[in-house]
Design an enzyme around this catalytic site. Structure first.
Site, short mmCIF file in Angstrom:
data_model
loop_
_atom_site.label_atom_id
_atom_site.label_comp_id
_atom_site.label_asym_id
_atom_site.label_seq_id
_atom_site.Cartn_x
_atom_site.Cartn_y
_atom_site.Cartn_z
N SER A 144 0.86 -1.20 0.00
CA SER A 144 0.00 0.00 0.00
C SER A 144 0.88 1.24 0.00
O SER A 144 2.03 1.19 0.44
CB SER A 144 -0.85 0.00 1.27
OG SER A 144 -1.47 1.24 1.48
N TYR A 157 -1.45 0.40 10.96
CA TYR A 157 -1.68 -0.17 9.63
C TYR A 157 -0.44 0.09 8.76
O TYR A 157 0.06 -0.81 8.07
CB TYR A 157 -2.93 0.45 9.01
CG TYR A 157 -3.27 -0.06 7.62
CD1 TYR A 157 -3.98 -1.24 7.45
CD2 TYR A 157 -2.88 0.65 6.47
CE1 TYR A 157 -4.30 -1.70 6.17
CE2 TYR A 157 -3.20 0.20 5.20
CZ TYR A 157 -3.90 -0.98 5.05
OH TYR A 157 -4.21 -1.43 3.79
N1 LIG Z 1 -8.86 -1.06 0.13
C1 LIG Z 1 -7.81 -0.25 0.10
O1 LIG Z 1 -7.91 1.00 0.13
C2 LIG Z 1 -6.42 -0.84 0.01
C3 LIG Z 1 -5.36 -0.01 -0.39
C4 LIG Z 1 -4.08 -0.56 -0.45
C5 LIG Z 1 -3.87 -1.88 -0.10
N2 LIG Z 1 -4.92 -2.66 0.28
C6 LIG Z 1 -4.65 -4.04 0.68
O2 LIG Z 1 -5.20 -4.93 -0.29
C7 LIG Z 1 -5.58 -6.15 0.35
C8 LIG Z 1 -7.01 -6.48 -0.05
O3 LIG Z 1 -7.87 -5.43 0.37
P1 LIG Z 1 -9.36 -5.27 -0.19
O4 LIG Z 1 -9.55 -3.85 -0.57
O5 LIG Z 1 -9.62 -6.31 -1.17
O6 LIG Z 1 -10.18 -5.50 1.14
P2 LIG Z 1 -11.38 -6.50 1.49
O7 LIG Z 1 -12.30 -6.63 0.35
O8 LIG Z 1 -11.90 -6.04 2.80
O9 LIG Z 1 -10.62 -7.89 1.66
C9 LIG Z 1 -9.85 -8.19 2.76
C10 LIG Z 1 -9.73 -9.70 2.84
O10 LIG Z 1 -8.98 -10.06 3.99
C11 LIG Z 1 -9.67 -11.11 4.62
N3 LIG Z 1 -9.31 -11.22 6.02
C12 LIG Z 1 -9.37 -10.30 7.00
N4 LIG Z 1 -8.98 -10.83 8.16
C13 LIG Z 1 -8.65 -12.12 7.90
C14 LIG Z 1 -8.18 -13.19 8.69
N5 LIG Z 1 -7.94 -13.07 10.02
N6 LIG Z 1 -7.97 -14.39 8.09
C15 LIG Z 1 -8.20 -14.56 6.78
N7 LIG Z 1 -8.66 -13.57 5.97
C16 LIG Z 1 -8.87 -12.37 6.54
C17 LIG Z 1 -11.14 -10.76 4.43
O11 LIG Z 1 -11.90 -11.89 4.74
P3 LIG Z 1 -13.38 -11.80 5.41
O12 LIG Z 1 -14.32 -11.74 4.25
O13 LIG Z 1 -13.48 -13.09 6.18
O14 LIG Z 1 -13.41 -10.60 6.29
C18 LIG Z 1 -11.09 -10.40 2.96
O15 LIG Z 1 -11.05 -11.57 2.17
C19 LIG Z 1 -5.37 -5.94 1.85
O16 LIG Z 1 -4.14 -6.48 2.23
C20 LIG Z 1 -5.33 -4.44 1.98
O17 LIG Z 1 -4.60 -4.03 3.10
C21 LIG Z 1 -6.20 -2.18 0.31
#
Ligand SMILES: NC(=O)c1ccc[n+]([C@@H]2O[C@H](COP(=O)([O-])OP(=O)(O)OC[C@H]3O[C@@H](n4cnc5c(N)ncnc54)[C@H](OP(=O)(O)O)[C@@H]3O)[C@@H](O)[C@H]2O)c1
Length: 253
Positions: A144, A157
């Site tokens: 990120s 974070y």
């Molecule tokens: N969204 C942003 O602005 C952004 C920006 C930069 C980087 N990122 C990174 O990109 C990645 C994906 O984010 P996203 O936007 O796709 O978010 P998202 O849709 O909320 O997905 C997050 C995923 O992590 C899973 N998760 C959370 N806690 C967990 C645990 N204890 N064990 C197993 N799985 C777990 C969630 O599963 P559940 O369905 O079970 O909750 C979901 O599948 C993350 O690493 C995030 O930090 C996101």
């Protein structure tokens, strides 16, 4: 993808860690996988993963995965590779919580670090071992812009993402020459489930746009390396690094 691949040049077997991740699923959708592709969705919510698998139109299987259960990760990876080589691993588990909440919840802050950093280390080292042995494959690590410099408003974070970013770069170097690539993706603010209710930051993007950018890189001749999404974040991040600390401290978010 320039490694062993399935029909139409895509991967034959894919593992998504964080099987309901909007960005992870956005990458898989943008790859336009052949219906023969086997996609392993690893996560906590079996029902949502099964629905996501159906929507992708591939042969999908779900695997139970908790990013904080570190002692289960080697077995999870062994299970994923038991059915054959895995060509693509996407490490997308993550949670986001406001710093004001974490300030009052040190245990929750520790669990956030486990989910966003430590769990990626234990799963990806296990996956890297298997990929090194098979001699091909690509690992996508979702870092990120928050990894670049810790912000007062988001520093737990940011610290976890800095650790993950450093790990991803080190892993890429350690796998150099083995046939295994690491793609380190640094998105900015992604409008979606993780950021629901937050005011979008400048240069915001979407899971579909991140998916398209990652898929384009994976389809190219050099699937590894660093990818900013959007690309215009790179110079902004360079400026972030140069901002004097008294100014940086004053950033409201
Ligand atoms: N969204 C942003 O602005 C952004 C920006 C930069 C980087 N990122 C990174 O990109 C990645 C994906 O984010 P996203 O936007 O796709 O978010 P998202 O849709 O909320 O997905 C997050 C995923 O992590 C899973 N998760 C959370 N806690 C967990 C645990 N204890 N064990 C197993 N799985 C777990 C969630 O599963 P559940 O369905 O079970 O909750 C979901 O599948 C993350 O690493 C995030 O930090 C996101």
């Amino acid at each position: 993808m320039p490694d062993k691949s399935g029909a139409a040049g895509g991967p034959s077997r894919v593992l998504l860690l964080g099987g309901t991740s909007e960005i992870g699923l956005g990458i898989l959708a943008a790859l336009r996988l052949s219906p023969d592709t086997e996609v392993l969705l690893a996560g906590r919510d079996e029902q949502r993963m099964a629905a996501a698998g159906k929507e992708l139109g591939v042969r999908a299987r779900t695997l139970p995965f908790d990013a904080t259960a570190l002692d289960t990760h080697q077995a999870l990876i062994d299970q994923a590779f038991a059915g054959g080589d895995v060509d693509l691993v996407i490490s997308a588990a993550g949670i986001l919580a406001g710093q004001e909440i974490l300030d009052r919840d040190p245990l929750g802050a520790g669990m956030l670090v486990e989910t966003n950093f430590t769990g990626h280390v234990s799963t990806l080292l296990a996956a890297a071992g298997r990929m090194r042995a098979q001699g091909h494959g690509t690992i996508v690590v979702l870092s990120s812009i928050a990894a670049i410099r810790p912000r007062k408003a988001n520093f737990v974070y940011g610290a976890a993402k800095s650790g993950l970013d450093a790990f991803g770069r080190g892993l890429a170097d350690s796998l150099h020459g083995t046939g295994v690539n690491v793609l380190l993706v640094r998105p900015g603010f992604v409008i979606g489930r993780m950021t629901a209710g937050m005011k979008p930051a400048p240069l915001s993007t979407t899971p579909a746009a991140v998916g398209a950018a990652v898929a384009a890189r994976l389809r190219g001749t050099s699937p590894g390396g660093l990818l900013w999404v959007p690309a215009t974040l790179a110079p902004l991040a360079a400026a972030f690094r140069l901002l004097p600390r008294p100014l940086w401290r004053r950033l409201p978010r």
